[in-house]
Design an enzyme around this catalytic site. Structure first.
Site, PDB file in Angstrom:
ATOM      1  N   ASP A  93      -2.441  -2.575   2.784  1.00 49.34           N
ATOM      2  CA  ASP A  93      -1.325  -1.810   2.259  1.00 49.34           C
ATOM      3  C   ASP A  93      -1.837  -0.388   1.996  1.00 49.34           C
ATOM      4  O   ASP A  93      -3.053  -0.161   1.956  1.00 49.34           O
ATOM      5  CB  ASP A  93      -0.835  -2.462   0.962  1.00 49.34           C
ATOM      6  CG  ASP A  93       0.257  -1.658   0.294  1.00 49.34           C
ATOM      7  OD1 ASP A  93       1.245  -1.312   0.961  1.00 49.34           O
ATOM      8  OD2 ASP A  93       0.115  -1.360  -0.903  1.00 49.34           O
ATOM      9  N   CYS A  94      -0.926   0.556   1.808  1.00 47.51           N
ATOM     10  CA  CYS A  94      -1.352   1.947   1.568  1.00 47.51           C
ATOM     11  C   CYS A  94      -1.191   2.336   0.100  1.00 47.51           C
ATOM     12  O   CYS A  94      -2.173   2.492  -0.618  1.00 47.51           O
ATOM     13  CB  CYS A  94      -0.551   2.889   2.459  1.00 47.51           C
ATOM     14  SG  CYS A  94      -1.101   4.617   2.353  1.00 47.51           S
ATOM     15  N   ASP A  95       0.051   2.466  -0.369  1.00 47.69           N
ATOM     16  CA  ASP A  95       0.308   2.922  -1.742  1.00 47.69           C
ATOM     17  C   ASP A  95      -0.224   1.922  -2.762  1.00 47.69           C
ATOM     18  O   ASP A  95       0.142   0.743  -2.730  1.00 47.69           O
ATOM     19  CB  ASP A  95       1.806   3.114  -1.968  1.00 47.69           C
ATOM     20  CG  ASP A  95       2.367   4.266  -1.163  1.00 47.69           C
ATOM     21  OD1 ASP A  95       1.753   5.336  -1.164  1.00 47.69           O
ATOM     22  OD2 ASP A  95       3.422   4.095  -0.530  1.00 47.69           O
TER      23      ASP A  95
ATOM     24  N   ASP B 194      -1.714  -4.666  -3.326  1.00 50.91           N
ATOM     25  CA  ASP B 194      -1.702  -4.442  -4.774  1.00 50.91           C
ATOM     26  C   ASP B 194      -0.436  -4.956  -5.434  1.00 50.91           C
ATOM     27  O   ASP B 194      -0.334  -4.915  -6.660  1.00 50.91           O
ATOM     28  CB  ASP B 194      -1.848  -2.951  -5.087  1.00 50.91           C
ATOM     29  CG  ASP B 194      -0.570  -2.188  -4.789  1.00 50.91           C
ATOM     30  OD1 ASP B 194      -0.032  -1.532  -5.704  1.00 50.91           O
ATOM     31  OD2 ASP B 194      -0.090  -2.258  -3.638  1.00 50.91           O
TER      32      ASP B 194
END
Length: 216
Positions: free
Chosen positions: A10-12, A166
């Site tokens: 994932d990024c954010d 996250d």
């Protein structure tokens, strides 16, 4: 012999410390409508969620119409906040340099937002064009489609992928996709899905991966 695996990040909130900035943008835009929201509450409530669903929930809660104009203004505000303050999480660069595995990014955000975040933090070189967005396939977490799409594009079976997330919806999507998952997050978060290993510093990831049951 170890079989090859693919890491799906994932990024954010996973690679870049952007969740608070995204929700700060949301808080700022809501103030234009006379709505005061607590930043920590916004972050906890909407972590990993689809923006359209966030706007729908807030519209219903406050009796507003948060339409495409709101979304456009919000994205502009977030762009400015990214330019000013976006940071990569401690240890991410060192870990990505260390991991000799195929890697990609699969995020709920639009391609432009993902690529902007990776570029601003110097992470683009680790992923190249292996960047996949929910907007590309019109499916959002907790549905498994984004992770399954990323796996297909990378040439891996779901069982040979490990998702680094996250958010709870991201973990749900990884489980639904039949993938291993590792949950990166604040120790204060409620511990759900006890079968999913948790870690609180990106420097822990290589050790965690070495202990997962991903080998033949």
């Amino acid at each position: 012999m170890n079989r090859p695996i693919c890491l799906i990040f994932d990024c954010d909130g996973t690679l870049v410390d952007s969740e608070s900035l995204c929700n700060l943008g949301l808080q700022k835009e809501l103030k234009r409508y006379g709505v005061e929201e607590n930043l920590a509450d916004l972050t906890q409530r909407f972590r990993g969620r689809k923006l359209a669903d966030i706007c729908s929930a807030l519209s219903l809660q406050h009796g507003l119409c948060l339409d495409e104009d709101f979304i456009h203004s919000y994205r502009h505000t977030v762009d400015l906040l990214f330019d000013e303050s976006l940071q990569v999480f401690s240890g991410v660069v060192e870990v990505l340099q260390q991991l000799d595995l195929p890697m990609c990014v699969a995020s709920a955000g639009p391609q432009q937002k993902i690529r902007r975040a990776l570029s601003l933090t110097g992470l683009s070189k680790f992923f190249g064009d292996h960047i996949f967005s929910s907007y590309d396939i019109s499916s959002w977490k907790p549905e498994p489609d984004l992770f399954l799409h990323a796996a297909r594009q990378m040439g891996f079976a779901p069982a040979d992928c490990v998702v680094i997330e996250d958010s709870e919806v991201g973990i749900q999507a990884a489980i639904a996709a039949g993938m291993q998952a590792c949950w990166f997050g604040d120790a204060g978060q409620v511990a759900t899905y006890p079968q999913v290993p948790r870690f609180f510093s990106m420097n822990e990831l290589p050790f965690l991966l070495s202990n997962l049951q991903i080998y033949s």
